[in-house]
Design a protein around this motif. Structure first.
Motif: not given
Length: 402
Positions: A189-191, A205-206, A362-366, A392-393
């Motif tokens: 998820e990008l937020h 970004l992080a 498995p989950t990740a966020m930007l 782009e990321a």
């Protein structure tokens, strides 16, 4: 947002810029299965189909747009389109539009996925209609009891089950959807960031490291409804006075617990007349802290303070929702950092659907920098350059993960 269109990046934000505008509160009010939400669902379907994606709605109202055939071990990327009352333009939609834009770029480059891929839009992430945040992901994953969910009501007294039926879903099928859940190999998820972390780091970004423990509680103060003019001040049992005392106690309890956050952002008087002493006042508490124990402790302190007799009224405290501290998959986070060239890690104070799914897959966020540091407000923002960096990321990550 004309600059986004002029540069040909994230034009989707401009396409929905007039949907759900709230002239009274400012910003946007986009709530589950109401007119703005239905318009956004139609917009998402049309935009996804323009990319050749196959759109389906699951049993809980979440919308999937598949790039190729659906299947297991899929890379799923997305966010939400609903908002808080009077919310900003970026919270949720930025992640959805960025995901669609990343897919479009990959398609234009001739990239072919080596595993199933979908863009996912969750229902009722903010909980603004039925009071439970991340409701679509909670139902999908079984994190909320289906019978309890069906009985949730909005301000008009309509139950979630009734609203689901009106939207064309079978209320009996609401709840854990193992078939859909089993398809997710990775969720990303990008937020937009909801705070100042990236401002202070001077980074666009992080990668998310964790989410604070958080929950919602309904505080109800019961007194005696009466006439505002005919009832002497000394003869009153006014629940609004009890509620006001409690709200001050909420602030005091949170300040006494460093790192905790406690907010009363909604209050409702029954029956709600200007010249009527209320019979009941409801207030909704949002409380958060770095650990489960700390969050529970501050809520216990608040409960003790608000339940002390005041103004001759009785008080009840009911938990509406709870999410334990989330730590995102460290291996996946490390993979994102390596792939993107050493992004910083950032803890989140806000809840997200990714946080709910983190207990199951498995989950990740930007996070994309918000130069105002303000969210859940019309002042929420992200620059064109940072939005481009986010797309782009995602492009880079999807190439790596697919």
């Amino acid at each position: 947002m004309p600059d986004l269109v002029a540069h040909g990046v994230l034009a989707g934000l401009d396409e929905i810029a007039d949907t759900g505008r709230d002239r009274r509160a400012g910003g946007y009010s986009r709530h589950l299965w109401q007119s703005a939400d239905l318009e956004l669902r139609a917009w998402f379907t049309e935009r996804a189909e323009r990319l050749g994606l196959n759109v389906e709605v699951d049993r809980n109202g979440n919308t999937w747009a598949w790039w190729g055939a659906p299947g297991s071990d899929a890379v799923v990327v997305g966010s939400h389109l609903d908002s808080v009352p009077g919310g900003g333009a970026y919270d949720g939609p930025l992640g959805v539009v960025s995901a669609l834009e990343a897919v479009a770029r990959l398609q234009a480059a001739g990239f072919t996925p080596g595993r199933p891929c979908a863009v996912l839009v969750f229902a009722e992430e903010e909980g603004s209609r039925f009071g439970v945040a991340c409701l679509g992901s909670r139902l999908l994953s079984g994190a909320i009891d289906a019978n309890r969910a069906r009985a949730l009501t909005d301000r008009a007294g309509i139950t979630l089950g009734e609203a689901a039926a009106t939207a064309g879903l079978d209320p009996a099928h609401l709840g854990r959807d193992q078939e859909s859940l089993d398809r997710i190999g990775i969720f990303l998820e990008l937020h937009v960031e909801q705070g100042r972390g990236l401002i202070d780091l001077r980074e666009p970004l992080a990668v998310a490291s964790s989410i604070l423990a958080h929950g919602r509680w309904r505080l109800s103060f019961t007194g005696q409804g009466n006439h505002a003019g005919a009832t002497p001040m000394t003869d009153r049992r006014d629940p609004m006075v009890a509620a006001a005392h409690a709200i001050v106690s909420v602030q005091q309890a949170a300040l006494a617990s460093p790192g905790s956050r406690a907010t009363v952002g909604r209050i409702e008087a029954v029956p709600g007349g200007t010249n009527v002493i209320p019979s009941v006042v409801h207030a909704w508490l949002d409380a958060r802290a770095e650990t489960d124990a700390q969050a529970r402790a501050v809520v216990a302190e608040i409960t003790a303070r608000v339940q002390a007799p005041h103004a001759g009224c009785s008080t009840s405290v009911v938990e509406d929702s709870w999410t334990s501290t989330v730590t995102f998959d460290p291996e996946l986070a490390a993979r994102l950092v390596r792939t993107l060239g050493g992004l910083p890690a950032l803890a989140a104070g806000a809840g997200h659907d990714a946080g709910v799914l983190a207990a199951r897959v498995p989950t990740a966020m930007l996070f994309v920098r918000n130069p105002t540091g303000i969210s859940h407000s019309p002042d929420e923002f992200a620059t064109l350059e940072d939005c481009v960096a986010g797309v782009e990321a995602l492009d880079t990550l999807l190439r790596e993960l697919l």
